[in-house]
Write an enzyme that holds these catalytic residues in place. Structure first.
Site, PDB file in Angstrom:
ATOM      1  N   PHE A   8       0.825  -1.202   0.000  1.00 33.53           N
ATOM      2  CA  PHE A   8       0.000   0.000   0.000  1.00 33.53           C
ATOM      3  C   PHE A   8       0.862   1.255   0.000  1.00 33.53           C
ATOM      4  O   PHE A   8       1.873   1.327   0.704  1.00 33.53           O
ATOM      5  CB  PHE A   8      -0.891   0.048   1.252  1.00 33.53           C
ATOM      6  CG  PHE A   8      -2.078  -0.864   1.208  1.00 33.53           C
ATOM      7  CD1 PHE A   8      -3.328  -0.388   0.849  1.00 33.53           C
ATOM      8  CD2 PHE A   8      -1.942  -2.209   1.527  1.00 33.53           C
ATOM      9  CE1 PHE A   8      -4.427  -1.230   0.811  1.00 33.53           C
ATOM     10  CE2 PHE A   8      -3.033  -3.062   1.492  1.00 33.53           C
ATOM     11  CZ  PHE A   8      -4.283  -2.573   1.130  1.00 33.53           C
ATOM     12  N   ASP A   9       0.428   2.243  -0.759  1.00 36.36           N
ATOM     13  CA  ASP A   9       0.886   3.609  -0.568  1.00 36.36           C
ATOM     14  C   ASP A   9       0.263   4.110   0.738  1.00 36.36           C
ATOM     15  O   ASP A   9      -0.651   3.480   1.280  1.00 36.36           O
ATOM     16  CB  ASP A   9       0.431   4.448  -1.766  1.00 36.36           C
ATOM     17  CG  ASP A   9       0.683   5.925  -1.581  1.00 36.36           C
ATOM     18  OD1 ASP A   9       1.824   6.295  -1.248  1.00 36.36           O
ATOM     19  OD2 ASP A   9      -0.268   6.714  -1.756  1.00 36.36           O
TER      20      ASP A   9
END
Length: 209
Positions: A8-9
């Site tokens: 995930f960002d």
């Protein structure tokens, strides 16, 4: 399981940090340069090559001062951070299903820890790659590949979830499945054109992973 590993960002994907980023970008450029810069220009490269590169666009000879003023303004604002609606439940559900989760962000690792001190989500991620841990930055895939290396995973096992064009470009360049999210409020849906799939809610995210 379609994607055993999901990276995930952070900004605009997990945490609703767009408002504090904009406030600090505006504060730094006004304080140091004494001029108004449009919101679109201030936010255009957020999530990409890092804070220094963002500031270089505005004043190549004053990057150090701009970064210092930005961080002094921005770091205390992490006390106000919240996650996006449904994202904590989605992360917990993915982990319960057996997915291995990682975080790959342009933020420095110490700044991520400021957010973790406010939000009880650190335990959900098996690894965190900060923007100060790689030589190259998104849209180059190096940070994503480092995350996979730490997890002992291959690109064909992995998806990357993010809200910016830099996220999507990095995922595609690295061979990961690119999942664009629209709830970040920083980048437009049109900017996610490199994505393999675009989702509008945390529930939709779970369905594609």
């Amino acid at each position: 399981m379609r994607f055993p590993v999901v990276l995930f960002d952070f900004d605009g994907t997990v945490v609703d940090s767009g408002p504090i980023i904009l406030a600090s970008m505006r504060h730094a450029t006004q304080s140091v340069l004494g001029r108004e810069i449009s919101e679109q220009d201030l936010m255009a490269s957020v999530g990409g090559p890092g804070l220094e590169a963002q500031m270089e666009v505005f004043a190549p000879d004053r990057v150090e001062e701009l970064v210092r003023v930005y961080r002094a303004h921005n770091e205390p604002l992490h006390d106000t951070l919240e996650t996006f609606q449904g994202i904590e439940d989605a992360l917990a559900a993915l982990k319960a299903q057996g997915h291995t989760l990682g975080l790959v962000t342009a933020k420095r690792r110490s700044t991520v820890d400021l957010a973790f001190a406010q939000l009880p989500i650190a335990h959900l991620f098996e690894t965190v790659v900060g923007g100060d841990e790689t030589e190259l930055h998104k849209p180059d895939p190096e940070p994503l590949l480092l995350g996979l290396e730490r997890l002992g995973a291959s690109v064909d096992q992995a998806a990357y979830v993010g809200d910016s064009p830099y996220d999507m470009q990095a995922a595609k360049a690295g061979g990961l499945y690119a999942v664009g999210v629209t709830w970040g409020g920083i980048h437009t849906r049109a900017a996610l054109g490199h994505a393999d799939v675009i989702v509008d809610t945390a529930e939709e995210l779970l369905a594609v992973l």
